[in-house]
Write a protein that holds these residues in place. Sequence first.
Motif, PDB file in Angstrom:
ATOM      1  N   ASN A 214      27.620  -1.232  19.632  1.00 49.71           N
ATOM      2  CA  ASN A 214      27.299  -0.958  18.238  1.00 49.71           C
ATOM      3  C   ASN A 214      28.103  -1.855  17.290  1.00 49.71           C
ATOM      4  O   ASN A 214      27.564  -2.481  16.379  1.00 49.71           O
ATOM      5  CB  ASN A 214      27.606   0.526  18.002  1.00 49.71           C
ATOM      6  N   GLN A 215      29.398  -1.934  17.585  1.00 48.44           N
ATOM      7  CA  GLN A 215      30.263  -2.787  16.745  1.00 48.44           C
ATOM      8  C   GLN A 215      29.838  -4.244  16.838  1.00 48.44           C
ATOM      9  O   GLN A 215      29.914  -4.987  15.862  1.00 48.44           O
ATOM     10  CB  GLN A 215      31.712  -2.689  17.210  1.00 48.44           C
ATOM     11  N   ASN A 218      26.944  -4.753  14.595  1.00 47.97           N
ATOM     12  CA  ASN A 218      27.379  -4.772  13.189  1.00 47.97           C
ATOM     13  C   ASN A 218      28.061  -6.085  12.833  1.00 47.97           C
ATOM     14  O   ASN A 218      27.877  -6.619  11.736  1.00 47.97           O
ATOM     15  CB  ASN A 218      28.346  -3.611  12.918  1.00 47.97           C
ATOM     16  N   LYS A 222      26.892  -8.542   9.927  1.00 49.29           N
ATOM     17  CA  LYS A 222      27.799  -8.828   8.818  1.00 49.29           C
ATOM     18  C   LYS A 222      28.064 -10.325   8.682  1.00 49.29           C
ATOM     19  O   LYS A 222      28.121 -10.858   7.582  1.00 49.29           O
ATOM     20  CB  LYS A 222      29.126  -8.073   9.051  1.00 49.29           C
TER      21      LYS A 222
END
Length: 236
Positions: A214-215, A218, A222
Amino acid sequence: MGGLTYIDFLAKFGIGGAHPGGIGLTKSILDDEKITNECTILDAGCGTGQTAAYLYDQYKAEITCLELNPIMVEKAKSRFQTLQLPIQLIQGSVEEIPFQSNTFDLVLCESVLAFVNKPKALKEYYRVLKPGGRLIANEMTINAKLNKQEEQEIIQFYNIDSLLLETDWMRLLEETGFKNIEMKAHHLNLMEGNTAQEFNFSQGFEPELFSILNQHGNMLLKYHDILSHRIFTCSK
Ligand SMILES: C[S@@+](CC[C@H](N)C(=O)[O-])C[C@H]1O[C@@H](n2cnc3c(N)ncnc32)[C@H](O)[C@@H]1O
């Protein structure tokens, strides 16, 4: 993250083609090289061995794989056994390659330098290449300098020591002694081009690994205009 790293996530999910562009990009890069069945090739940091299996299948070359992570080693070994591929697989580090100097015609390094001591590994690649041998590296590259906080966020997530611009990579290759350094035209951001990913899950892996996945997503969102990769080719 309980001490688990991005590499643990890749290993336990058994992600094949764990580099930007995946196996599709690998095939198109290799197409441009003059590879024959007489070539000796080192897949440095081979992961689960998807590229090495392709290299043997396509060129019947003499393939050696080097990989540090024991789970990756197991998964690559099992792939080669299942497919009955005569690929030598050694557990060891690209920072201290357990082969004599002047051994390989080609060193392929797909998203590995980013995770190690770059000057040290590059010196080792140079050493084990035969004179005239080629290095192909597909590595994480930032498109522009980041501020300290952004830089640290990425460095900590990937557990790496530095983030390099294209010019930093070129300089490092040159300082190592490589010649004919070229940057290949494809450069996708890290979210493109890897649609056919392969998984080989470990049994009973830690649920925290989903948080790393998940990170990672992201992070790519980003920094989609900054976090990229480049393909470098050069010779000894
Ligand atoms: C992003 S993955 C890429 C794997 C593979 N090249 C691929 O494209 O699927 C990075 C790989 O480098 C391996 N690695 C990290 N440090 C290493 C080292 N010092 N020596 C050898 N392999 C290493 C990791 O275990 C992992 O398999």
